[in-house]
Design an enzyme around this catalytic site. Sequence first.
Site, PDB file in Angstrom:
ATOM      1  N   GLY A  16      32.007  26.611  66.938  1.00 17.79           N
ATOM      2  CA  GLY A  16      30.894  25.170  67.411  1.00 17.79           C
ATOM      3  C   GLY A  16      30.017  25.618  68.621  1.00 17.79           C
TER       4      GLY A  16
ATOM      5  N   TYR B  26      34.868  32.318  79.025  1.00 20.85           N
ATOM      6  CA  TYR B  26      33.983  32.125  79.745  1.00 20.85           C
ATOM      7  C   TYR B  26      33.115  32.878  80.265  1.00 20.85           C
ATOM      8  CZ  TYR B  26      35.896  27.353  80.901  1.00 20.85           C
ATOM      9  OH  TYR B  26      36.831  26.011  81.465  1.00 20.85           O
TER      10      TYR B  26
END
Length: 538
Positions: free
Chosen positions: A111, A474
């Site tokens: 993505g 993250y």
Amino acid sequence: MVMKTPRICSILFAFLVLFSCSWTISSHGHDDFLQCLSLQSKDHTSFSNIFYTPENSSYSSILNFSIQNLRFATETTPKPLVIITPVNESQIQPVIYCAKENGMQIRIRSGGHDLEGLSYTSEEPFFILDLVNLRDINVDVDKKTAWIQAGARLGELYYRIAEKSRTLGFPAGVCPTVGAGGHISGGGYGALIRKYGLAADNVIDARIIDVNGRILDRKSMGEDLFWAIRGGGGTSFGIVLAWKLQLVDVPEKVTVFTIARTVEQNATNIVHRWQYIAHKFDEDLAVRVYIRRVNSSQDGKRSIQASFQSLFLGSVDRLLPLMQQSFPELGLQREDCTEMSWIESTLYIYELPVGPLDVLLNRTQANIPYLKVKADYVQKPISKNVLEGIWKRFFEEEAEKAELVFIPYGGRMDEISESAIPFPHRAGNLYKINYSVYWDEEEASERYLSWIRRLYSYMAPYVSKFPRSAYVNYRDLDIGVNNKGNTSYAQASIWGLKYFKINFNKLVHVKTKVDPSNFFRNEQSIPPLYSRWTKNVK
């Protein structure tokens, strides 16, 4: 190098005319890589249609389509020598074989939301294997399962589930353009985290291509590798092709609300109180907090606003007594609440207009920013004085588009063992902090990066310690990177223990077993175990 036959030469020429002689590494590497692909590919015509080089008119659009952070779309950002966009699994196997044979660095993108751009940049000569076309989703309502290919987006998953059932959902992320491949590989969490845990907690099978080009499912890959790919981070163990998901029950109607309070409206005290109770709420209730700088509506002066956004898996009539009993400080009223379907709540939670659901099928997001993100885990409530220190830093110029998000834990997250999957951040964590800062001009990057690093440094005494934990999805290269070429356990453990804690050693052993040559690698991939530092691993 394989000898060329006349037939192979003609096929190879068709590939080579796409390549520029000005590339920065030897053209021999490209020639050999392409020749290898032509030899290994059964359908040369279809294979040539999934190749994009800098000489191809579609190269830039294919490269930029999935880039979600302008920090890694500058003129100086290293670009891939080739982008390959397979349309079926069989086209990936020869790519792996030929990349190994010719020493080509591979980056795998589903993505494009890797926050350090590692799925589409590299300091070494590289190519991108872009899974954008592998996006099939098959929902089985009777069995409450779904297969989703790695290139499908989360919004597409939610939409396809809702097509079949309004009482099934899946506990993955709130951003609809995130790719399933990388998201679930790192754990993946969203608004259902307190009820059902992580996305990776709800994976029951997978398909992966290993370093030898074999397509494996859970049975054939074995339980150790199946464990590792569910939370151990992307691109360390192979290429995840698809996940089999256990769907979860959601009620026909859920309740949402967002209540905003500035510091003048007692936000500091309310946030402080939230820390003590949010992890203890009924597991059907999750209340996250967004911290942003705003202009006060009263006098136009700058202020700090805390927005309490909630998803409750039930009716407003059931929610109100729970909130009045456990969190009266927020002052929730019936008129603050809206009942809707779970699928509509996926729009609401991402702050999209609640309306037509086909917005979830949008595979790109508008207004891509320059962005830096960090994460922390909080195990003891932060004092009001420390919160006020955060507010003070949000008045600095660089914080105009900055944001903190406090994600409550507890519920199901407390019940799952820290070693059930590689994601270890379970019981003992009150909430998770996401730090984000956005900006619009490349020239200002260092100022904004410096701001978020100063804030992160300020928070060090008040968050988890030994190690100071982080979340692999993250990704943050500030906490450590692998050495180029030959990474030692000691070097990798600097960042690895922060992401995986006690699970890091097991991940290293799995890596050693399935990819001892370290073919699948990046700046923060799990390294294999080399004999010269075996003594460092227990």
